[in-house]
Enzyme design. Structure first.
Site: not given
Ligand SMILES: NC(=O)c1ccc[n+]([C@@H]2O[C@H](COP(=O)([O-])OP(=O)(O)OC[C@H]3O[C@@H](n4cnc5c(N)ncnc54)[C@H](O)[C@@H]3O)[C@@H](O)[C@H]2O)c1
Ligand SMILES: O=S(=O)(O)c1ccc(CO)cc1
Length: 489
Positions: A160-161, A187, A237-238, A259-260, A293, A390
């Site tokens: 979502w971010n 969502e 995601g996470s 990408e976590l 992230c 985090e």
């Molecule tokens: N490394 C990167 O490039 C990067 C970039 C942006 C965000 N992030 C990370 O994303 C996290 C924040 O985003 P978030 O809260 O949306 O992450 P999240 O992991 O909760 O969700 C990410 C996606 O996975 C889905 N999801 C959640 N639980 C699931 C499951 N059990 N099975 C399948 N899909 C599932 C969510 O609905 C969403 O679409 C932070 O940890 C952040 O550091 C990483």
């Molecule tokens: O838009 S993204 O590719 O998911 C993304 C990844 C990393 C960062 C960190 O600045 C920003 C956007």
């Protein structure tokens, strides 16, 4: 706090959220959840949840889409991506507004994110034209060829971010490589994803090449990843969800691109101007309320510049304008939801109970919405939860160090390694930090992070593989070696 509305965003309605399966927008499914504006808790819309039959149809559609798209000439694939970027750019203001409504970030940041998504699509359009195989040295009447082929239909999960730039980065590369995709965005921010897919559709992407589903994440991930149609899984995601999806993919012998999360350290070495570095640090830390992230989080500062750094960082944090992302002058928007506010509050209270000093912020603010004050904690004990979890919020953690050995050990002490930063005037220290910091990306003497033309990704629990850069298509390609005798048989 500022809740008043500015007028420069187009007053378009929040979009109606739908699934997109086999080229058809589907609205009439039971609501999976509501979409809420985190600035004022109002309901913007509702998210239809995919039923198992929708997922099966999306899978069959992705299989047909793949058969078509992999044989579509690369210049045509590139044309569609460029056209989608053009459409996105033309709609930047209205999509930026959707992002601010559903995610809360300041309107200027919402528009910048749309531009960033365009940049990813444009980079990947060019990448589509450079998928070179190779010809190995061969004796007469033998050809030894190495093909690069698209891996197949991809299941892509986005957060979502960064609700439009993450799909831009992921789908740009997958589509450039010739893959079809089933996208499952967050969502919390479905409007941006719908706008993105609509641009791809209007750019001429054939039905089935991209399908969009919302709903129960567990149902969606287990169904898609177990299906023989899906050949590769990617998530931004996470760490927790990354491990769950990687486990499912491993059981089905499918590669992943993950990408976590991160917990970026910032090494501020002796001899720098602490106050000047703090100004750059404050802007980067509080951008998007720390919900990124790559957000700088652990400020590991040499004792000789620690006081000037902390004092300037906290002065700026106290002066930042927090409020509704549409209000004039607002620099920091809300957190994504009430759970995130409670999480940050818990981290601050825990750190304080263990001896950290709150030098700015430290509490939630406002009567409505999910606002938390930009917060600076000084002298944070290493056992504070925030030093290893985090925060994903407007929380700066400051600790002093005496030797570079100590600073590097602390920076490397977590099982995470995404983005890192360092400030130093010593070439020797810069070289050592570049070599020894365990991270996927390091910015020295600035707070920028890699864009479309540079690889981005993590080490340790922060992920597997790299997005963007010259190798951006690698994760979406397989290598096939063909040894071909040209003699008659
Ligand atoms: N490394 C990167 O490039 C990067 C970039 C942006 C965000 N992030 C990370 O994303 C996290 C924040 O985003 P978030 O809260 O949306 O992450 P999240 O992991 O909760 O969700 C990410 C996606 O996975 C889905 N999801 C959640 N639980 C699931 C499951 N059990 N099975 C399948 N899909 C599932 C969510 O609905 C969403 O679409 C932070 O940890 C952040 O550091 C990483
Ligand atoms: O838009 S993204 O590719 O998911 C993304 C990844 C990393 C960062 C960190 O600045 C920003 C956007």
């Amino acid at each position: 706090m500022n809740q008043s509305s500015s007028t420069d965003a187009p007053q378009v309605a929040y979009p109606r959220i739908a699934l997109f399966v086999d080229g058809e927008w589907i609205h009439d499914r039971p609501a999976f959840c509501e979409v809420r504006n985190p600035s004022d808790d109002t309901v913007l819309g509702s998210v239809p949840g995919a039923i198992p039959a929708d997922l099966e149809r999306a899978l069959q559609s992705a299989a047909r889409g793949f058969a078509l798209w992999r044989d579509t000439p690369a210049p045509e694939r590139a044309r569609v991506l460029l056209c989608a970027a053009e459409l996105l750019r033309a709609r930047r203001d209205e999509i930026g507004r959707t992002i601010t409504l559903e995610q809360g970030k300041p309107y200027a940041d919402g528009k910048t994110e749309v531009e960033r998504a365009c940049g990813f699509l444009e980079w990947e359009a060019a990448q589509a034209l450079r998928v070179y195989g190779s010809v190995l040295p061969s004796e007469p009447r033998m050809q030894r060829l190495v093909f690069k082929q698209p891996i197949g239909p991809v299941a892509a999960f986005t957060p979502w971010n960064v609700p439009i730039s993450s799909p831009g980065r992921k789908l740009g590369a997958a589509l450039a490589a010739g893959c079809s995709v089933i996208l499952k965005p967050s969502e919390f921010t479905p409007g941006a994803a719908c706008a993105f897919v609509q641009c791809l559709q209007e750019a001429g992407l054939p039905a089935g090449v991209v399908n969009l589903v919302f709903g129960d994440p567990v149902l969606i991930s287990t169904t898609l990843i177990a299906s023989p149609v899906i050949r590769m899984v990617t998530l931004t995601g996470s760490v927790q969800v990354g491990k769950q999806l990687s486990k499912l993919a491993g059981e089905a012998m499918k590669p992943v691109l993950m990408e976590l999360g991160g917990h970026a350290p910032v090494l501020v070495c002796a001899g720098v101007d602490g106050a000047h570095v703090a100004q750059q640090a404050a802007a980067a830390k509080m951008r998007m309320a720390g919900q990124i992230c790559a957000s700088p989080t652990r400020f590991i500062v040499h004792r000789s510049v620690y006081d000037s750094f902390v004092s300037e960082l906290s002065r700026i944090a106290r002066e930042l304008r927090v409020g509704d992302g549409f209000a004039a002058g607002v620099q920091v928007g809300p957190l994504m939801n009430a759970r995130r506010v409670a999480a940050i509050e818990g981290l601050v209270q825990d750190a304080q109970a263990r001896g950290a000093r709150v030098v700015a912020g430290g509490q939630r603010i406002g009567q409505r919405g999910c606002f938390f004050a930009p917060t600076v904690l000084a002298d944070v004990p290493l056992d504070a939860m925030a030093m290893s979890e985090e925060p994903f919020g407007p929380l700066a953690l400051c600790v002093a160090f005496d030797t570079l050995d100590e600073a590097l050990a602390l920076a490397n002490s977590l099982p995470l390694g995404l983005q890192a930063y360092a400030f130093t005037n010593s070439l020797e220290d810069a070289e050592r930090i570049g070599r020894e910091l365990e991270c996927g990306a390091l910015s020295i003497n600035h707070m920028g992070a890699p864009g479309a033309d540079a690889p981005f990704g993590g080490v340790k629990d922060s992920g597997l593989g790299r997005e963007s850069g010259p190798g951006s298509l690698e994760a979406f390609l397989v290598t096939k070696t063909v040894l071909q005798k040209t003699t008659q048989v």
